[in-house]
Design a protein around this motif. Structure first.
Motif, PDB file in Angstrom:
ATOM      1  N   GLY A   1      -1.887   4.369  14.025  1.00 58.79           N
ATOM      2  CA  GLY A   1      -1.091   3.368  13.307  1.00 58.79           C
ATOM      3  C   GLY A   1      -1.813   2.049  13.147  1.00 58.79           C
ATOM      4  N   SER A   2      -2.692   1.702  14.119  1.00 58.31           N
ATOM      5  CA  SER A   2      -3.410   0.427  14.032  1.00 58.31           C
ATOM      6  C   SER A   2      -4.298   0.371  12.801  1.00 58.31           C
ATOM      7  CB  SER A   2      -4.239   0.209  15.295  1.00 58.31           C
ATOM      8  OG  SER A   2      -5.144   1.293  15.488  1.00 58.31           O
ATOM      9  N   GLU A   3      -4.907   1.504  12.417  1.00 60.18           N
ATOM     10  CA  GLU A   3      -5.761   1.525  11.234  1.00 60.18           C
ATOM     11  C   GLU A   3      -4.943   1.343   9.961  1.00 60.18           C
ATOM     12  OE1 GLU A   3      -8.447   4.739  10.808  1.00 60.18           O
ATOM     13  OE2 GLU A   3      -9.280   4.572  12.838  1.00 60.18           O
ATOM     14  N   LEU A   4      -3.784   1.965   9.930  1.00 56.96           N
ATOM     15  CA  LEU A   4      -2.936   1.803   8.745  1.00 56.96           C
ATOM     16  C   LEU A   4      -2.417   0.377   8.629  1.00 56.96           C
ATOM     17  CD1 LEU A   4      -0.887   5.152   8.772  1.00 56.96           C
ATOM     18  CD2 LEU A   4      -3.003   4.612   7.552  1.00 56.96           C
TER      19      LEU A   4
ATOM     20  N   GLY B   1      -2.810  -2.703   5.610  1.00 55.31           N
ATOM     21  CA  GLY B   1      -1.673  -3.365   4.978  1.00 55.31           C
ATOM     22  C   GLY B   1      -0.387  -2.570   4.968  1.00 55.31           C
ATOM     23  N   LEU B   2      -0.373  -1.403   5.651  1.00 57.35           N
ATOM     24  CA  LEU B   2       0.846  -0.587   5.688  1.00 57.35           C
ATOM     25  C   LEU B   2       1.662  -0.934   6.934  1.00 57.35           C
ATOM     26  CD1 LEU B   2      -0.604   2.898   4.655  1.00 57.35           C
ATOM     27  CD2 LEU B   2       0.701   1.304   3.238  1.00 57.35           C
ATOM     28  N   PRO B   3       2.988  -0.876   6.814  1.00 59.64           N
ATOM     29  CA  PRO B   3       3.849  -1.250   7.956  1.00 59.64           C
ATOM     30  C   PRO B   3       3.976  -0.126   8.980  1.00 59.64           C
ATOM     31  CG  PRO B   3       5.216  -0.677   6.084  1.00 59.64           C
ATOM     32  CD  PRO B   3       3.796  -0.625   5.592  1.00 59.64           C
TER      33      PRO B   3
ATOM     34  N   ARG C   1       8.578   8.223   8.660  1.00 58.73           N
ATOM     35  CA  ARG C   1       8.010   8.446   7.330  1.00 58.73           C
ATOM     36  C   ARG C   1       7.547   7.116   6.755  1.00 58.73           C
ATOM     37  NH1 ARG C   1       6.165  13.004   4.576  1.00 58.73           N
ATOM     38  NH2 ARG C   1       7.412  14.808   5.159  1.00 58.73           N
ATOM     39  N   LEU C   2       6.275   7.131   6.335  1.00 57.03           N
ATOM     40  CA  LEU C   2       5.685   5.937   5.741  1.00 57.03           C
ATOM     41  C   LEU C   2       5.007   6.365   4.448  1.00 57.03           C
ATOM     42  CD1 LEU C   2       5.078   2.895   6.131  1.00 57.03           C
ATOM     43  CD2 LEU C   2       2.993   3.568   7.344  1.00 57.03           C
ATOM     44  N   GLY C   3       5.824   6.510   3.391  1.00 57.60           N
ATOM     45  CA  GLY C   3       5.296   7.043   2.146  1.00 57.60           C
ATOM     46  C   GLY C   3       4.875   8.491   2.343  1.00 57.60           C
ATOM     47  N   ASP C   4       3.592   8.781   2.079  1.00 54.01           N
ATOM     48  CA  ASP C   4       3.068  10.134   2.272  1.00 54.01           C
ATOM     49  C   ASP C   4       2.664  10.413   3.714  1.00 54.01           C
ATOM     50  OD1 ASP C   4       3.395  10.653  -0.407  1.00 54.01           O
ATOM     51  OD2 ASP C   4       1.347  10.057  -0.941  1.00 54.01           O
ATOM     52  N   TRP C   5       2.743   9.398   4.557  1.00 53.80           N
ATOM     53  CA  TRP C   5       2.334   9.546   5.951  1.00 53.80           C
ATOM     54  C   TRP C   5       3.534   9.915   6.818  1.00 53.80           C
ATOM     55  CZ3 TRP C   5      -2.719   9.343   7.384  1.00 53.80           C
ATOM     56  CH2 TRP C   5      -3.621   8.757   6.494  1.00 53.80           C
ATOM     57  N   LEU C   6       3.255  10.785   7.822  1.00 54.90           N
ATOM     58  CA  LEU C   6       4.262  11.170   8.804  1.00 54.90           C
ATOM     59  C   LEU C   6       3.774  10.726  10.175  1.00 54.90           C
ATOM     60  CD1 LEU C   6       6.828  12.776   9.677  1.00 54.90           C
ATOM     61  CD2 LEU C   6       5.357  14.796   9.846  1.00 54.90           C
ATOM     62  N   GLY C   7       4.606   9.899  10.861  1.00 53.03           N
ATOM     63  CA  GLY C   7       4.175   9.318  12.124  1.00 53.03           C
ATOM     64  C   GLY C   7       4.847   9.929  13.337  1.00 53.03           C
TER      65      GLY C   7
ATOM     66  N   GLY D   1       0.949   1.811  18.183  1.00 53.63           N
ATOM     67  CA  GLY D   1       0.885   2.895  19.154  1.00 53.63           C
ATOM     68  C   GLY D   1       1.272   4.252  18.605  1.00 53.63           C
ATOM     69  N   TRP D   2       1.614   4.319  17.322  1.00 57.13           N
ATOM     70  CA  TRP D   2       1.970   5.609  16.717  1.00 57.13           C
ATOM     71  C   TRP D   2       0.740   6.213  16.045  1.00 57.13           C
ATOM     72  CZ3 TRP D   2       7.216   7.555  15.091  1.00 57.13           C
ATOM     73  CH2 TRP D   2       8.214   7.080  15.959  1.00 57.13           C
ATOM     74  N   TYR D   3       0.893   7.499  15.689  1.00 63.21           N
ATOM     75  CA  TYR D   3      -0.188   8.233  15.023  1.00 63.21           C
ATOM     76  C   TYR D   3       0.393   8.908  13.786  1.00 63.21           C
ATOM     77  CZ  TYR D   3      -2.588   7.462  19.432  1.00 63.21           C
ATOM     78  OH  TYR D   3      -3.165   6.874  20.540  1.00 63.21           O
ATOM     79  N   TYR D   4      -0.400   8.927  12.710  1.00 66.54           N
ATOM     80  CA  TYR D   4       0.127   9.366  11.415  1.00 66.54           C
ATOM     81  C   TYR D   4      -0.754  10.463  10.810  1.00 66.54           C
ATOM     82  CZ  TYR D   4       3.221   5.340  11.607  1.00 66.54           C
ATOM     83  OH  TYR D   4       4.192   4.432  11.969  1.00 66.54           O
ATOM     84  N   VAL D   5      -0.077  11.391  10.123  1.00 64.10           N
ATOM     85  CA  VAL D   5      -0.783  12.461   9.406  1.00 64.10           C
ATOM     86  C   VAL D   5      -0.337  12.453   7.955  1.00 64.10           C
ATOM     87  CG1 VAL D   5      -1.131  13.957  11.397  1.00 64.10           C
ATOM     88  CG2 VAL D   5       0.961  14.167  10.079  1.00 64.10           C
ATOM     89  N   LYS D   6      -1.257  12.953   7.113  1.00 61.41           N
ATOM     90  CA  LYS D   6      -0.986  13.009   5.684  1.00 61.41           C
ATOM     91  C   LYS D   6      -1.710  14.231   5.133  1.00 61.41           C
ATOM     92  CE  LYS D   6      -1.852  10.287   1.472  1.00 61.41           C
ATOM     93  NZ  LYS D   6      -2.454   9.029   0.960  1.00 61.41           N
ATOM     94  N   GLY D   7      -1.050  14.959   4.230  1.00 61.62           N
ATOM     95  CA  GLY D   7      -1.712  16.143   3.692  1.00 61.62           C
ATOM     96  C   GLY D   7      -0.768  17.004   2.896  1.00 61.62           C
ATOM     97  N   GLU D   8      -0.966  18.330   2.974  1.00 62.26           N
ATOM     98  CA  GLU D   8      -0.191  19.244   2.149  1.00 62.26           C
ATOM     99  C   GLU D   8       1.279  19.212   2.536  1.00 62.26           C
ATOM    100  OE1 GLU D   8      -1.708  23.133   1.644  1.00 62.26           O
ATOM    101  OE2 GLU D   8      -3.797  22.480   1.380  1.00 62.26           O
TER     102      GLU D   8
END
Length: 566
Positions: free
Chosen positions: A88-91, A95-97, A125-131, A101-108
């Motif tokens: 989550g720190s990289e996102l 500029g994403l909210p 849920r953060l747009g296409d990302w799942l945390g 300390g969370w972790y996010y995945v994005k894909g199919e």
């Protein structure tokens, strides 16, 4: 009284042998299926520029009719490029909210939809990302479902390998065990749902479950009603130390002599080696009369005739009580209490293994008749042991025999005890006052060393097995059902002990060591997962080979003695 007990023993043998019929029918070898690990083939598919299914079709031509799909970890999907994974720190830096300390995945989308319901964790849920609030890279994350479906439609025997995890949801709506699976082989060191959610996991499993040779998986017993298949595989690091023919022979031996039905394979790095490997397996199975096909769980109903074996066991216990020179009834009663207290439901089988190797030593020392008598009592004990101890759980290997070490330790000690005289106090006094000689100390030390070696070498993973013996094992199993060396050794000592003019203490010492081999006969049959015919021919081959070597040893010792004495 002895005649009556022997008659009761003989009469009990008939129903006990009939009670083994269901087990014998269930133990018929084959059919077996060769199963290749999908992940071990995937790299080969990439190198050859083919799909996984195309490479599997090539393996089908070499006898491989099954494919196993280990469940992916989430990080595997990341390595394959199907998912992207970011803290989550990289996102947040982008500029994403994202949550700290969370972790996010994005894909199919199909995989994200499954992952959103896969774990007992909150999601974001953060747009296409799942945390997720935890690092989930090492969490189980389902299978390449499209490849599994293609393999199933192409006629392959499909094996699913689900991963147990305390935070995964065991939801019937999730493909924890896909419907395409013909069998389930749990990945890791425990069964799905162990320890507290086995009932939930059972509801997801619709296919037989495999018991992996040499890999205990707690919780596996809970899936017994689904059907159990026996699986053999070599650890890949060890396989690479073997030649293709050596490795293939181990698979054939597992199918022929230990009743394995799933042969789980991984190709060698070079296709030429893999071709030799698979060809050798097919040749060995064909020579053993084992067909390739769809394996079926082996089960059988217990025969009520098995209870007659208790009559034979108690008759043998009575013979022991009468045959021991000192406190025989007390020793027999102590053995009965030991068996009942230690082995529980397997008490009768354990008692047979402790008593019957001793009975042949209690009669007259009349040459080969003593050897035949000892072998006959041991085989009778093996029948009673098998009748009382053979259950579907023990034959499948789910429930081990209680008292394996005792079967090798107690009978030789009882044989040594039988050497006492009735006036044992005077005999022990003479023994205490006997002048000690270096030769006697050496022989006694050798006897103790051989006893310790017999105990240390029990089992397939014994820590003390000389390299020469391993080579002899390999040679013998290519030409026959390989006898156990302890039995060959024990049978060989009978002629040496009985046909040569030894002092009494030397003859007794040799017979004590021979008792190790006789005890090994019952120990052989206590390995219930080995088919009965294999155990029988193993014992017969050991007896014939041992007797031949013993008679040859008698000739050599007589000539050596004649030369020494001039």
């Amino acid at each position: 009284m002895r005649a009556f007990l022997n008659l009761a023993l003989l009469l009990a043998l008939v129903p006990s042998l009939l009670a083994l019929s269901p087990r014998l029918k269930a133990e018929r070898p084959g059919p077996v299926v060769l199963v290749v690990d999908a992940e071990s083939v995937r790299e080969e598919a990439r190198v050859r520029g083919k799909s996984l299914l195309e490479v599997l079709q090539d393996y089908r031509a070499q006898g491989v009719m099954g494919v196993a799909f280990p469940e992916h970890f989430l990080k595997d999907w990341v390595d394959l490029g199907v998912l992207r994974y970011r803290p989550g720190s990289e996102l947040r830096e982008a500029g994403l909210p994202a949550r700290r300390g969370w972790y996010y995945v994005k894909g199919e989308a199909w995989l994200l939809a499954l992952l959103e319901k896969a774990y007992a964790l909150p999601t974001h849920r953060l747009g296409d990302w799942l945390g997720f609030p935890l690092d989930v890279q090492a969490f189980p994350a389902f299978y390449p479902l499209e490849e599994m479906q293609e393999a199933k439609e192409a006629g392959f025997y499909v094996v699913a390998r689900p991963i147990n995890h305390r935070l995964r949801r065991l939801d019937p709506a999730l493909p924890v065990v896909p419907k395409e699976a013909d069998a389930v082989v749990f990945a890791g060191l425990e069964a799905l749902g162990h320890p507290y959610r086995l009932e939930e996991a059972k509801a997801l499993v619709h296919a037989p479950v495999a018991l992996i040779e040499g890999t205990p998986q707690p919780g596996l017993q809970a899936f017994r009603e689904k059907g159990i298949l026996r699986l053999f595989s070599l650890r890949y690091e060890w396989q690479l130390t073997l030649s293709p023919k050596e490795a293939a022979d181990k698979y054939v031996l597992a199918a022929r002599e230990r009743g394995h039905q799933l042969l789980y394979l991984r190709p060698y790095p070079y296709p030429e080696d893999t071709q030799v490997f698979l060809g050798r397996i097919q040749e060995g199975l064909k020579a053993s009369g084992i067909a390739l096909g769809t394996p079926r769980p082996r089960d059988f109903a217990l025969s009520p005739l098995r209870h007659a074996a208790w009559v034979g066991v108690l008759a043998g216990l009575g013979l022991l009580a009468l045959g021991l020179p000192v406190y025989g009834p007390l020793v027999a009663f102590a053995l009965l209490l030991l068996a009942l207290g230690y082995a529980g439901s397997q008490a009768g089988a354990l008692l047979a293994a402790l008593v019957f190797p001793v009975l042949g030593f209690l009669g007259p020392r009349n040459g080969l008749w003593m050897w035949l008598r000892t072998l006959g009592y041991a085989l009778a004990g093996a029948v009673f042991l098998s009748a009382l101890g053979s259950t579907p759980a023990t034959v499948l290997g789910l429930t081990p025999f209680k008292g394996v070490s005792l079967t090798l330790l107690v009978p030789p000690l009882l044989v040594a005890y039988s050497f006492l005289e009735k006036d044992f106090k005077q005999a022990l006094t003479r023994l205490f006052q006997h002048p000690l000689r270096l030769g006697e100390v050496a022989l006694a030390g050798l006897a103790l060393l051989l006893l310790a070696l017999a105990l240390l070498r029990r089992g397939n993973d014994a820590p003390v097995v000389p390299e020469l013996e391993l080579k002899l094992r390999s040679l013998l199993q290519d030409i026959m059902v390989r006898p156990r060396f302890k039995e060959v050794f024990g049978h060989a000592l009978f002629p040496l002990a009985l046909f040569l003019p030894w002092p009494r203490w030397v003859r007794n010492g040799l017979l004590f060591l021979a008792a190790l081999g006789v005890a090994s006969i019952l120990n052989t049959f206590s390995h219930f997962h080995t088919p009965l015919p294999i155990s029988f021919f193993r014992v017969v081959n050991g007896a014939i080979l041992g007797l031949f070597l013993g008679l040859l040893g008698v000739i050599l010792v007589r000539r050596l003695r004649a030369w020494w004495l001039g």
